[in-house]
Design a protein around this motif. Structure first.
Motif, PDB file in Angstrom:
ATOM      1  N   ARG A  38      34.871  53.606  35.771  1.00  0.00           N
ATOM      2  CA  ARG A  38      35.400  53.158  34.684  1.00  0.00           C
ATOM      3  C   ARG A  38      34.859  54.143  33.327  1.00  0.00           C
ATOM      4  O   ARG A  38      34.992  54.487  32.504  1.00  0.00           O
ATOM      5  CB  ARG A  38      33.883  52.246  33.993  1.00  0.00           C
ATOM      6  N   GLU A  46      33.710  41.745  41.151  1.00  0.00           N
ATOM      7  CA  GLU A  46      33.372  42.464  39.629  1.00  0.00           C
ATOM      8  C   GLU A  46      35.021  43.417  39.368  1.00  0.00           C
ATOM      9  O   GLU A  46      35.729  44.108  37.884  1.00  0.00           O
ATOM     10  CB  GLU A  46      32.765  43.363  39.522  1.00  0.00           C
ATOM     11  N   ARG A 103      37.489  43.627  35.867  1.00  0.00           N
ATOM     12  CA  ARG A 103      37.564  44.903  34.914  1.00  0.00           C
ATOM     13  C   ARG A 103      39.186  45.213  34.634  1.00  0.00           C
ATOM     14  O   ARG A 103      39.078  45.690  33.489  1.00  0.00           O
ATOM     15  CB  ARG A 103      36.387  45.393  35.487  1.00  0.00           C
ATOM     16  N   ASP A 122      41.504  42.589  33.272  1.00  0.00           N
ATOM     17  CA  ASP A 122      40.725  42.464  31.606  1.00  0.00           C
ATOM     18  C   ASP A 122      41.941  43.470  30.923  1.00  0.00           C
ATOM     19  O   ASP A 122      41.058  43.639  29.834  1.00  0.00           O
ATOM     20  CB  ASP A 122      39.245  42.376  31.203  1.00  0.00           C
ATOM     21  N   CYS A 140      34.989  35.773  36.302  1.00  0.00           N
ATOM     22  CA  CYS A 140      34.298  36.668  35.539  1.00  0.00           C
ATOM     23  C   CYS A 140      33.625  36.166  34.917  1.00  0.00           C
ATOM     24  O   CYS A 140      32.440  37.044  34.488  1.00  0.00           O
ATOM     25  CB  CYS A 140      34.724  37.706  34.777  1.00  0.00           C
ATOM     26  N   TYR A 192      29.938  39.420  38.624  1.00  0.00           N
ATOM     27  CA  TYR A 192      28.632  40.991  38.953  1.00  0.00           C
ATOM     28  C   TYR A 192      27.594  40.585  39.564  1.00  0.00           C
ATOM     29  O   TYR A 192      27.514  39.546  39.297  1.00  0.00           O
ATOM     30  CB  TYR A 192      28.694  41.201  36.928  1.00  0.00           C
ATOM     31  N   ARG A 196      32.060  43.441  29.051  1.00  0.00           N
ATOM     32  CA  ARG A 196      32.477  44.719  28.416  1.00  0.00           C
ATOM     33  C   ARG A 196      31.221  45.844  27.952  1.00  0.00           C
ATOM     34  O   ARG A 196      30.670  45.233  28.308  1.00  0.00           O
ATOM     35  CB  ARG A 196      33.515  44.737  27.892  1.00  0.00           C
ATOM     36  N   VAL A 245      33.807  38.966  30.049  1.00  0.00           N
ATOM     37  CA  VAL A 245      35.151  39.510  30.727  1.00  0.00           C
ATOM     38  C   VAL A 245      35.307  37.660  30.986  1.00  0.00           C
ATOM     39  O   VAL A 245      35.162  37.072  32.097  1.00  0.00           O
ATOM     40  CB  VAL A 245      35.482  40.390  31.402  1.00  0.00           C
TER      41      VAL A 245
END
Length: 242
Positions: A162, A177, A181, A184, A209, A214, A226, A232
């Motif tokens: 990220r 996870e 991400r 998404d 999600c 997570y 996010r 998400v």
């Protein structure tokens, strides 16, 4: 504990040779009855990517949640010198490895609280590559002080992926996870690719999600969020092997 870094590198080198030369699908018994994978291969595509990035002027590093003497041995085979490889760093005493860890950020040597794992990867990258010292190394840095490109294949890679400001390459191992991400793709900078060796088939159920994708710091499952706090939605697995 008790071995020198050179001895650990020697063990890693012998294991590397043995596993690279073993036939695909080889297994071995560990302990009394545990069966474990006994072969490994480098991805040709990984080596090609590293060569290409270097030719383009990128400073390429490897960070791994394995002991650094082991990472050093394996990194060289991928085309990365040991001085550009970061692993779990143990303290030494009289030239021998102890059971304690070097510190990062606000953690001092011997605190044994930060390794190159999840947010710890961010800390070690900031400290060792970008020269950020103290507690600031634990924080997301301004864009100019972060990696441009990052690649990973595990939920434990999410933090440093990220942080990348340009592109983020994800190899699909069906990790909740990470794939939430990546699929998404909230800022249009995520790239998904199947594994290059024995790629996994499509995950039939959507990634959870919005509910349990997570894992919180205490191990509790929670929704994937996010940066702005929005949840998400569940994601369909769409990039997979045949």
């Amino acid at each position: 504990h008790g071995w020198t870094p050179a001895q650990v590198k020697s063990f890693a080198s012998e294991a590397r040779t043995e596993n690279l030369n073993a036939p695909a699908d080889a297994v071995q018994t560990v302990g009394s009855n545990t069966r474990a994978t006994a072969w490994v291969r480098y991805y040709d595509q990984q080596r090609d990517l590293i060569r290409t990035l270097k030719k383009a002027g990128f400073d390429v590093w490897i960070t791994s949640a394995s002991p650094e003497p082991v990472v050093d041995v394996w990194a060289r085979g991928a085309g990365v010198d040991p001085d550009h490889a970061i692993g779990i760093r143990s303290t030494t005493e009289h030239g021998r490895i102890t059971s304690h860890l070097e510190g990062c950020g606000s953690a001092k040597d011997g605190d044994d609280s930060v390794i190159t794992y999840i947010d710890g990867k961010r800390c070690w990258i900031n400290q060792e590559i970008f020269g950020v010292r103290g507690a600031a190394a634990e924080k997301v840095q301004p864009a100019a002080g972060r990696q441009v490109f990052a690649a990973g294949d595990s939920d434990t890679d999410v933090s440093f992926l990220r942080d990348a400001t340009g592109l983020r390459l994800v190899l699909n191992r069906n990790k909740n996870e990470l794939m939430c991400r990546a699929y998404d793709d909230s800022d249009g900078r995520w790239i998904v690719n199947p594994m290059f060796i024995e790629p996994k088939g499509q995950k039939t159920a959507p990634y959870p999600c919005a509910t349990t994708g997570y894992t919180d710091h205490d191990g509790t499952p929670a929704p994937v969020r996010r940066s702005d706090g929005s949840v998400v939605p569940d994601q369909k697995d769409s990039v997979y092997g045949g």
